[in-house]
Design a protein around this motif. Sequence first.
Motif, mmCIF file in Angstrom:
data_model
loop_
_atom_site.group_PDB
_atom_site.id
_atom_site.type_symbol
_atom_site.label_atom_id
_atom_site.label_comp_id
_atom_site.label_asym_id
_atom_site.label_seq_id
_atom_site.Cartn_x
_atom_site.Cartn_y
_atom_site.Cartn_z
ATOM 1 N N VAL A 223 0.857 -1.181 0.000
ATOM 2 C CA VAL A 223 0.000 0.000 0.000
ATOM 3 C C VAL A 223 0.895 1.233 0.000
ATOM 4 O O VAL A 223 1.690 1.433 0.927
ATOM 5 C CB VAL A 223 -0.942 0.019 1.213
ATOM 6 N N ALA A 224 0.790 2.026 -1.059
ATOM 7 C CA ALA A 224 1.573 3.251 -1.196
ATOM 8 C C ALA A 224 0.656 4.452 -0.996
ATOM 9 O O ALA A 224 -0.306 4.635 -1.754
ATOM 10 C CB ALA A 224 2.239 3.314 -2.565
ATOM 11 N N ALA A 225 0.932 5.254 -0.001
ATOM 12 C CA ALA A 225 0.103 6.425 0.288
ATOM 13 C C ALA A 225 0.444 7.544 -0.692
ATOM 14 O O ALA A 225 1.579 8.028 -0.729
ATOM 15 C CB ALA A 225 0.325 6.887 1.721
ATOM 16 N N PHE B 63 3.720 23.158 3.119
ATOM 17 C CA PHE B 63 2.462 22.649 2.602
ATOM 18 C C PHE B 63 2.349 21.141 2.803
ATOM 19 O O PHE B 63 1.290 20.622 3.173
ATOM 20 C CB PHE B 63 2.334 22.988 1.115
ATOM 21 N N HIS B 64 3.414 20.404 2.560
ATOM 22 C CA HIS B 64 3.353 18.939 2.588
ATOM 23 C C HIS B 64 3.497 18.338 3.984
ATOM 24 O O HIS B 64 3.102 17.189 4.190
ATOM 25 C CB HIS B 64 4.455 18.365 1.692
ATOM 26 N N ARG B 65 4.047 19.065 4.939
ATOM 27 C CA ARG B 65 4.447 18.481 6.214
ATOM 28 C C ARG B 65 3.291 17.809 6.953
ATOM 29 O O ARG B 65 3.396 16.638 7.359
ATOM 30 C CB ARG B 65 5.080 19.560 7.098
ATOM 31 N N ALA B 66 2.191 18.484 7.140
ATOM 32 C CA ALA B 66 1.099 17.942 7.955
ATOM 33 C C ALA B 66 0.490 16.696 7.307
ATOM 34 O O ALA B 66 0.179 15.714 7.987
ATOM 35 C CB ALA B 66 0.028 19.006 8.188
ATOM 36 N N ARG B 67 0.312 16.732 5.983
ATOM 37 C CA ARG B 67 -0.277 15.566 5.320
ATOM 38 C C ARG B 67 0.657 14.361 5.413
ATOM 39 O O ARG B 67 0.202 13.240 5.640
ATOM 40 C CB ARG B 67 -0.587 15.875 3.857
ATOM 41 N N LEU B 68 1.952 14.579 5.240
ATOM 42 C CA LEU B 68 2.900 13.470 5.355
ATOM 43 C C LEU B 68 2.821 12.834 6.738
ATOM 44 O O LEU B 68 2.819 11.607 6.876
ATOM 45 C CB LEU B 68 4.320 13.960 5.084
ATOM 46 N N GLU B 69 2.727 13.666 7.763
ATOM 47 C CA GLU B 69 2.639 13.141 9.126
ATOM 48 C C GLU B 69 1.383 12.305 9.302
ATOM 49 O O GLU B 69 1.428 11.231 9.917
ATOM 50 C CB GLU B 69 2.666 14.301 10.126
ATOM 51 N N ARG B 70 0.272 12.763 8.745
ATOM 52 C CA ARG B 70 -0.976 12.017 8.914
ATOM 53 C C ARG B 70 -0.953 10.721 8.124
ATOM 54 O O ARG B 70 -1.425 9.674 8.605
ATOM 55 C CB ARG B 70 -2.162 12.886 8.449
ATOM 56 N N LEU B 71 -0.431 10.747 6.917
ATOM 57 C CA LEU B 71 -0.340 9.524 6.127
ATOM 58 C C LEU B 71 0.591 8.508 6.784
ATOM 59 O O LEU B 71 0.282 7.318 6.849
ATOM 60 C CB LEU B 71 0.158 9.850 4.717
ATOM 61 N N LEU B 72 1.716 8.956 7.282
ATOM 62 C CA LEU B 72 2.658 8.038 7.933
ATOM 63 C C LEU B 72 2.065 7.440 9.206
ATOM 64 O O LEU B 72 2.341 6.285 9.534
ATOM 65 C CB LEU B 72 3.965 8.768 8.235
ATOM 66 N N ALA B 73 1.242 8.222 9.905
ATOM 67 C CA ALA B 73 0.606 7.704 11.120
ATOM 68 C C ALA B 73 -0.320 6.536 10.811
ATOM 69 O O ALA B 73 -0.570 5.683 11.669
ATOM 70 C CB ALA B 73 -0.167 8.819 11.819
ATOM 71 N N ALA B 74 -0.837 6.458 9.586
ATOM 72 C CA ALA B 74 -1.728 5.359 9.189
ATOM 73 C C ALA B 74 -0.948 4.117 8.763
ATOM 74 O O ALA B 74 -1.566 3.100 8.427
ATOM 75 C CB ALA B 74 -2.644 5.821 8.056
ATOM 76 N N GLU B 75 0.363 4.196 8.728
ATOM 77 C CA GLU B 75 1.266 3.063 8.516
ATOM 78 C C GLU B 75 1.114 2.385 7.148
ATOM 79 O O GLU B 75 0.851 1.190 7.047
ATOM 80 C CB GLU B 75 1.123 2.032 9.644
ATOM 81 N N PRO B 76 1.322 3.145 6.077
ATOM 82 C CA PRO B 76 1.412 2.507 4.753
ATOM 83 C C PRO B 76 2.755 1.785 4.630
ATOM 84 O O PRO B 76 3.647 1.955 5.476
ATOM 85 C CB PRO B 76 1.342 3.698 3.800
ATOM 86 N N ASP B 77 2.906 1.008 3.569
ATOM 87 C CA ASP B 77 4.192 0.340 3.325
ATOM 88 C C ASP B 77 5.232 1.300 2.777
ATOM 89 O O ASP B 77 6.432 1.108 2.985
ATOM 90 C CB ASP B 77 3.999 -0.818 2.342
ATOM 91 N N LEU B 78 4.781 2.298 2.055
ATOM 92 C CA LEU B 78 5.653 3.335 1.510
ATOM 93 C C LEU B 78 4.773 4.483 1.030
ATOM 94 O O LEU B 78 3.553 4.400 1.109
ATOM 95 C CB LEU B 78 6.533 2.812 0.381
ATOM 96 N N LEU B 79 5.408 5.538 0.566
ATOM 97 C CA LEU B 79 4.696 6.693 0.042
ATOM 98 C C LEU B 79 4.894 6.777 -1.465
ATOM 99 O O LEU B 79 5.969 6.451 -1.977
ATOM 100 C CB LEU B 79 5.210 7.986 0.683
ATOM 101 N N ALA B 80 3.870 7.218 -2.173
ATOM 102 C CA ALA B 80 3.947 7.482 -3.604
ATOM 103 C C ALA B 80 3.878 8.989 -3.798
ATOM 104 O O ALA B 80 2.792 9.571 -3.871
ATOM 105 C CB ALA B 80 2.810 6.787 -4.346
ATOM 106 N N VAL B 81 5.030 9.621 -3.848
ATOM 107 C CA VAL B 81 5.103 11.062 -4.085
ATOM 108 C C VAL B 81 5.076 11.238 -5.595
ATOM 109 O O VAL B 81 6.043 10.933 -6.287
ATOM 110 C CB VAL B 81 6.390 11.651 -3.472
ATOM 111 N N GLU B 82 3.959 11.712 -6.130
ATOM 112 C CA GLU B 82 3.717 11.534 -7.565
ATOM 113 C C GLU B 82 3.245 12.789 -8.287
ATOM 114 O O GLU B 82 2.738 13.719 -7.676
ATOM 115 C CB GLU B 82 2.699 10.411 -7.782
ATOM 116 N N THR B 83 3.494 12.768 -9.600
ATOM 117 C CA THR B 83 3.075 13.813 -10.535
ATOM 118 C C THR B 83 3.704 15.156 -10.185
ATOM 119 O O THR B 83 3.112 16.208 -10.410
ATOM 120 C CB THR B 83 1.536 13.942 -10.605
ATOM 121 N N LEU B 84 4.919 15.136 -9.661
ATOM 122 C CA LEU B 84 5.580 16.388 -9.317
ATOM 123 C C LEU B 84 6.062 17.080 -10.594
ATOM 124 O O LEU B 84 6.689 16.454 -11.446
ATOM 125 C CB LEU B 84 6.777 16.136 -8.396
ATOM 126 N N PRO B 85 5.814 18.391 -10.716
ATOM 127 C CA PRO B 85 6.268 19.110 -11.906
ATOM 128 C C PRO B 85 7.629 19.765 -11.744
ATOM 129 O O PRO B 85 8.179 20.291 -12.714
ATOM 130 C CB PRO B 85 5.193 20.182 -12.072
#
Length: 330
Positions: free
Chosen positions: A128-130, A161-183
Motif C-alpha cells: 500500500v503506497a500512500a 504545505f506537505h508536512r502535515a499531510r505526510l505526518e498524517r499519512l505516515l501515522a496510518a502506517e502505509p508500506d511506503l509513500l507514492a510522491v507523484e506527478t511532481l512538476p
Amino acid sequence: MPAPRPVSTPRRNPVAQIVERFPFMIVDGALATELERHGCDLNDPLWSARVLRDAPEVIRQVHRAYFEAGADCAITASYQATREGFMRAGLEAGEAEALIGRSVTLAKEARDAFWTQHASERRPRPLVAASVGPYGAYLADGSEYRGYADLDIDRAGLADFHRARLERLLAAEPDLLAVETLPALDEALAIADLLATAPVPAWVTFSARDEGHISDGTPIEACGEALDGLPGIAAIGINCTALAHIESLVTRLRRVTELPIIVYPNSGEAYDPETKSWHAGCAHALAPCDLADGLPRWLAAGASAIGGCCRTGPDDIEALALARQARMPG
C-alpha cells in the motif's frame, strides 16, 4: 549553504525487494477512472478525495479489483486529499485529518482481505503506497503539469504545505509513500528533506512534458542525480505522462541512478486541457498503444516497476500480470 540532511537508519526498500524476486513490479491503474465507472461524480476540486467522504466502500472495491487483476501495489485515494482542501470544502480540521488517514486504511483493508484468499499464489504480498500529490493538485489549476514559476512559493513553502499531510499519512502506517506527478525538482527535494527520517521510504515520480524534461523544463537527468542516494528514496520515475515519452525518460534516468525506476503513464489517449476531455488514439505514430505494448521497451530501457495512470484500468493491469507470468521461469 544548506543544512546537511540528517542521516537515518537504512530502511527496507519494498520496491527493490519485489524486483529482486520478480521480473518487474506491477503498480495499479487509475483510481478516478474506476470510481467514475462505479458511478462516482468527480467533478469537484477534491477530485477522487471527495469519495473518501461520500463513498469510501467504492474506493475499497476499486483497490480490490486491481489486486484481483494482478497489481502488487495500491496507490491510495489521497492524491488530492489535504487538510487545506478539505477545510476549503467546509470540513473541520479533525475531519480532514481523519479522511486522509482513511485513504490508507481502505487500501490496507482491501489488501488484507485479498491476501487472506490469495497468499498461496506465486506473487508478492501487495503493498500500500500512500499517494502524496503535488502542490498543484491542491490548487486544481493545472500547475502540476507546468510547474510553479508563476506562483509565489519556494522550497520552504512547499515543505510547509506537505508536512502535515505526510505526518498524517505516515501515522496510518502505509508500506511506503507514492510522491507523484511532481512538476518541479524543488518540490521533490522539499519532500525528500521531510522524509529523511520517516519510518518508511517513498518513490518520487514526475510529470514530464517531452522525452527529456519534466513539466517545468528541468532535465530528467538532473532529477535523478539530485535524488539518487538520498535517505528515504526507494525509487524514481515518471507518471501521468504520454506513452511516447516513457522509453527515452527511462533510458536517461538509468544513466544516472541505480535505484528502481517506476513508470505509470497515461493510457495513450490524448488529453485536451482546454475542454478537459480525452480523445482516443495514440498521440504519436511510433508510440506504444497501451501499457502491454510499451512493456518490453520500458523494461529494456531499465524500468523496474510499471503500472498505469489516467484512463487505465484493471484490464491494463491484468495484461501486465499475464506478461510477467510469461517471463517467469517455470
